[in-house]
Design an enzyme around this catalytic site. Structure first.
Site, PDB file in Angstrom:
ATOM      1  N   ASN A   1       6.666   2.126  -9.124  1.00  0.00           N
ATOM      2  CA  ASN A   1       5.291   2.202  -8.381  1.00  0.00           C
ATOM      3  C   ASN A   1       4.068   2.773  -9.314  1.00  0.00           C
ATOM      4  O   ASN A   1       4.586   3.023 -10.746  1.00  0.00           O
ATOM      5  CB  ASN A   1       5.599   2.762  -7.133  1.00  0.00           C
ATOM      6  CG  ASN A   1       5.943   4.417  -7.248  1.00  0.00           C
ATOM      7  OD1 ASN A   1       5.370   5.391  -7.945  1.00  0.00           O
ATOM      8  ND2 ASN A   1       7.161   4.656  -6.963  1.00  0.00           N
TER       9      ASN A   1
ATOM     10  N   ASP B   1      12.035   3.658  -2.600  1.00  0.00           N
ATOM     11  CA  ASP B   1      12.804   3.537  -1.245  1.00  0.00           C
ATOM     12  C   ASP B   1      14.228   2.565  -1.269  1.00  0.00           C
ATOM     13  O   ASP B   1      15.229   2.801  -0.793  1.00  0.00           O
ATOM     14  CB  ASP B   1      12.115   3.042  -0.160  1.00  0.00           C
ATOM     15  CG  ASP B   1      11.211   4.299   0.029  1.00  0.00           C
ATOM     16  OD1 ASP B   1      11.697   5.359   0.188  1.00  0.00           O
ATOM     17  OD2 ASP B   1      10.005   3.755   0.662  1.00  0.00           O
TER      18      ASP B   1
ATOM     19  N   LYS C   1      19.621  -9.640 -19.507  1.00  0.00           N
ATOM     20  CA  LYS C   1      18.424 -10.186 -19.041  1.00  0.00           C
ATOM     21  C   LYS C   1      18.706 -11.579 -18.065  1.00  0.00           C
ATOM     22  O   LYS C   1      19.232 -12.407 -18.662  1.00  0.00           O
ATOM     23  CB  LYS C   1      17.490 -10.540 -20.251  1.00  0.00           C
ATOM     24  CG  LYS C   1      16.237 -10.673 -19.937  1.00  0.00           C
ATOM     25  CD  LYS C   1      15.250 -11.155 -21.147  1.00  0.00           C
ATOM     26  CE  LYS C   1      13.925 -11.444 -20.859  1.00  0.00           C
ATOM     27  NZ  LYS C   1      13.135 -12.158 -21.899  1.00  0.00           N
TER      28      LYS C   1
ATOM     29  N   LYS D   1       6.405  11.795   9.479  1.00  0.00           N
ATOM     30  CA  LYS D   1       7.394  11.936   8.509  1.00  0.00           C
ATOM     31  C   LYS D   1       7.656  13.659   8.431  1.00  0.00           C
ATOM     32  O   LYS D   1       8.891  14.063   8.211  1.00  0.00           O
ATOM     33  CB  LYS D   1       6.990  11.762   7.190  1.00  0.00           C
ATOM     34  CG  LYS D   1       6.879  10.160   6.880  1.00  0.00           C
ATOM     35  CD  LYS D   1       6.143   9.845   5.621  1.00  0.00           C
ATOM     36  CE  LYS D   1       6.106   8.433   5.461  1.00  0.00           C
ATOM     37  NZ  LYS D   1       5.389   7.581   4.301  1.00  0.00           N
TER      38      LYS D   1
ATOM     39  N   LYS E   1      11.533  14.479   9.085  1.00  0.00           N
ATOM     40  CA  LYS E   1      12.313  14.973   7.964  1.00  0.00           C
ATOM     41  C   LYS E   1      12.357  16.669   7.931  1.00  0.00           C
ATOM     42  O   LYS E   1      12.810  17.146   7.111  1.00  0.00           O
ATOM     43  CB  LYS E   1      11.671  14.602   6.396  1.00  0.00           C
ATOM     44  CG  LYS E   1      11.278  12.974   6.484  1.00  0.00           C
ATOM     45  CD  LYS E   1      11.008  12.790   5.006  1.00  0.00           C
ATOM     46  CE  LYS E   1      10.636  11.230   4.781  1.00  0.00           C
ATOM     47  NZ  LYS E   1      10.887  10.642   3.495  1.00  0.00           N
TER      48      LYS E   1
HETATM   49  O1  PMT Z   1       1.530  10.725  -9.388  1.00  0.00           O
HETATM   50  P1  PMT Z   1       0.011  10.376  -8.889  1.00  0.00           P
HETATM   51  O2  PMT Z   1      -0.478   9.162  -9.788  1.00  0.00           O
HETATM   52  O3  PMT Z   1      -0.776  11.621  -9.274  1.00  0.00           O
HETATM   53  O4  PMT Z   1       0.058   9.922  -7.491  1.00  0.00           O
HETATM   54  C1  PMT Z   1       0.013  10.989  -6.632  1.00  0.00           C
HETATM   55  C2  PMT Z   1       1.063  10.292  -5.366  1.00  0.00           C
HETATM   56  C3  PMT Z   1       0.174   9.067  -4.782  1.00  0.00           C
HETATM   57  C4  PMT Z   1       2.327   9.672  -6.019  1.00  0.00           C
HETATM   58  C5  PMT Z   1       1.293  11.702  -4.480  1.00  0.00           C
HETATM   59  O5  PMT Z   1       0.169  12.031  -4.054  1.00  0.00           O
HETATM   60  C6  PMT Z   1       1.940  11.059  -3.115  1.00  0.00           C
HETATM   61  O6  PMT Z   1       1.616  10.806  -2.149  1.00  0.00           O
HETATM   62  N1  PMT Z   1       3.406  11.167  -3.379  1.00  0.00           N
HETATM   63  C7  PMT Z   1       4.649  10.778  -2.640  1.00  0.00           C
HETATM   64  C8  PMT Z   1       4.811   9.297  -2.662  1.00  0.00           C
HETATM   65  C9  PMT Z   1       5.808   8.825  -1.658  1.00  0.00           C
HETATM   66  O7  PMT Z   1       6.858   8.682  -1.979  1.00  0.00           O
HETATM   67  O8  PMT Z   1       5.557   8.867  -0.214  1.00  0.00           O
HETATM   68  P2  PMT Z   1       6.462   8.510   1.064  1.00  0.00           P
HETATM   69  O9  PMT Z   1       5.248   8.687   2.108  1.00  0.00           O
HETATM   70  O10 PMT Z   1       7.049   6.989   0.784  1.00  0.00           O
HETATM   71  O11 PMT Z   1       7.464   9.598   0.976  1.00  0.00           O
HETATM   72  C10 PMT Z   1       7.458  10.831   2.029  1.00  0.00           C
HETATM   73  C11 PMT Z   1       8.168  11.736   1.063  1.00  0.00           C
HETATM   74  O12 PMT Z   1       9.483  11.658   1.151  1.00  0.00           O
HETATM   75  C12 PMT Z   1       7.592  12.145  -0.177  1.00  0.00           C
HETATM   76  O13 PMT Z   1       7.348  13.525  -0.392  1.00  0.00           O
HETATM   77  C13 PMT Z   1       8.717  11.707  -0.997  1.00  0.00           C
HETATM   78  O14 PMT Z   1       8.780  12.255  -2.247  1.00  0.00           O
HETATM   79  C14 PMT Z   1       9.938  11.774  -0.064  1.00  0.00           C
HETATM   80  N2  PMT Z   1      10.976  10.875  -0.613  1.00  0.00           N
HETATM   81  C15 PMT Z   1      10.702   9.391  -0.048  1.00  0.00           C
HETATM   82  C16 PMT Z   1      11.581   8.606  -0.499  1.00  0.00           C
HETATM   83  C17 PMT Z   1      13.037   8.955  -0.902  1.00  0.00           C
HETATM   84  N3  PMT Z   1      13.874   8.005  -1.125  1.00  0.00           N
HETATM   85  N4  PMT Z   1      13.085  10.191  -1.057  1.00  0.00           N
HETATM   86  C18 PMT Z   1      12.022  11.188  -0.838  1.00  0.00           C
HETATM   87  O15 PMT Z   1      12.348  12.183  -0.968  1.00  0.00           O
END
Ligand code: PMT
Length: 398
Positions: free
Chosen positions: A208, A277, A287, A335, A339
């Protein structure tokens, strides 16, 4: 970050004097009002006009200046300062201050100020290792003066060894730390940052747009507040923050492994990483060739690291992030609850000045007790500071 802060930058005579220009630029860019004092020797290397132009303030070179004396007096500068930085600091000036000698504008101001003083020495390696210099530095350290140690390398005099002025960015970071209240001393904070990458074959991956900027800003902010910081980072182009333990990972599985191996003993975990995810069910060992007009790929779910932390019986304070493209508040609160988090930082990643790969962000903070707080457009450094201030308040008494 340094808005309303008055900083005196003392420049001594040394070849590294030109690097003080970059330091001045970093300080003013961060909002500080900077007043430069140059020793007589410093003016042999660089002109006061350069510093005057870049600081938009007169440069102080003389101890007794009749105009300044009438208006503010030379001690007034020392009184007004929030921080005094001497960079580069020579053995001569450090020696004079250690001996209590105040015979020019810089040494007088250092002796007169009640503000923290940060020395960034630069000198020949033999001068640096000379026991007289070392004793002077130790004496000043005992009195609470701060030092940013010089680094090793080829010195201007041709010698190899310690004595090169620390990088302006490193001195800047120490300056910001010196001005930050130590609200997290004794705390250990684990932060995740950046993207994860899930390989499809040896040349392609699923990932991403995360740059790591938000997570790295959090790591710096936590360090400045005195915390021990563990930064588990996906692939980024960012430099490791000073004083922070960085563990580099690539996949969500590796991130989960490193987080779980280190979470015991942590007071808080902040998950700013954008974790993939899903990952390909199969990673092709060679490849994938371009043949068919379309192909399909099976993906399997990655572990949710944060949700796993939320299930721990004795868990640290948990801060999640929510990267949303719609229904920001609803999705973030969902969330937070699902969580089992203490706090979540919701950012709308469709806005051009927020979310992925920009220096600014806009966020809504939601807390376990149902309260919330809005952070309008600000730099990621500022948002990191705000998040850490909330965290420090919540950790008090835990
Ligand atoms: O890195 P930058 O360019 O500065 O950008 C910042 C950001 C946009 C990445 C940051 O501000 C941000 O939003 N990070 C969380 C991104 C994310 O994965 O969001 P989510 O809504 O999909 O996940 C929710 C939470 O669960 C997050 O804290 C994530 O780290 C966690 N997660 C998600 C999926 C997974 N498999 N394991 C996790 O721990």
């Amino acid at each position: 970050m340094l808005n309303n802060k008055k900083i005196i930058l003392g420049v001594c005579g040394g070849i590294a004097a030109y690097k003080a220009i970059e330091l001045l630029r970093l300080l003013t860019k961060a909002g500080a009002e900077v007043h430069v004092i140059m020793t007589r020797a410093a003016q042999e290397f660089i002109t006061p006009l350069t510093f005057q132009t870049l600081s938009s303030n007169p440069v102080h070179t003389e101890l007794f200046n009749l105009i300044a004396e009438r208006e503010i007096g030379h001690i007034a500068l020392a009184d007004r300062a929030d921080l005094l930085i001497v960079a580069p600091a020579t053995a001569n000036v450090i020696g004079k201050i250690a001996a209590g000698i105040a015979d020019d504008m810089l040494t007088t101001t250092v002796m007169a100020t009640k503000a923290p003083v940060l020395f960034a020495p630069a000198m020949n390696v033999n001068m640096f290792t000379n026991p007289i210099y070392q004793e002077n530095e130790q004496k000043l350290r005992r009195f609470g003066y701060l030092f940013e140690a010089p680094v090793s390398g080829t010195l201007a005099c041709g010698w190899e060894g310690a004595g090169k002025l620390a990088a302006p960015e490193t001195i800047f970071e120490s300056a910001v730390a010196a001005l930050t209240e130590k609200t997290l001393t004794g705390r250990t904070i684990l932060i995740t940052a950046g993207p994860t990458r899930e390989e499809i074959d040896p040349v392609r991956y699923i990932s991403n747009h995360s740059s790591g900027k938000m997570g790295y800003a959090l790591a710096r902010a936590a360090r400045r507040r005195g915390a021990n910081v563990l930064l588990i980072s996906g692939p980024t182009a960012l430099a490791a923050p000073d004083g922070v333990t960085v563990v580099n990972v690539t996949t969500a599985g590796e991130m989960q492994h490193e987080v779980m191996a280190r979470v015991a003993g942590c007071d808080a975990v902040i998950k700013a990483a954008a974790v993939a995810d899903y990952r390909p069910l199969v990673r092709n060992s060679v490849k994938i060739k371009k043949k068919a007009d379309s192909i399909t790929m099976d993906l399997v779910k990655n572990p949710d690291i944060l949700a796993g932390l939320g299930e721990m019986v004795r868990r640290p304070f948990l801060v999640g992030f929510a990267a949303e493209t719609d229904a920001l508040s609803e999705n973030a609160v969902k969330k937070l609850n699902e969580k089992n988090l203490d706090m979540i930082v919701a950012n709308n990643v469709t806005q051009p000045d927020a979310g992925f790969n920009v220096d600014t962000n806009r966020a809504l903070l939601f807390f376990r007790d149902g309260s919330s707080s809005e952070c309008g457009l600000m730099s990621k450094e500022q948002l990191a500071g705000t998040i850490l201030d909330h965290l420090a308040r919540h950790l008090t008494g835990r």
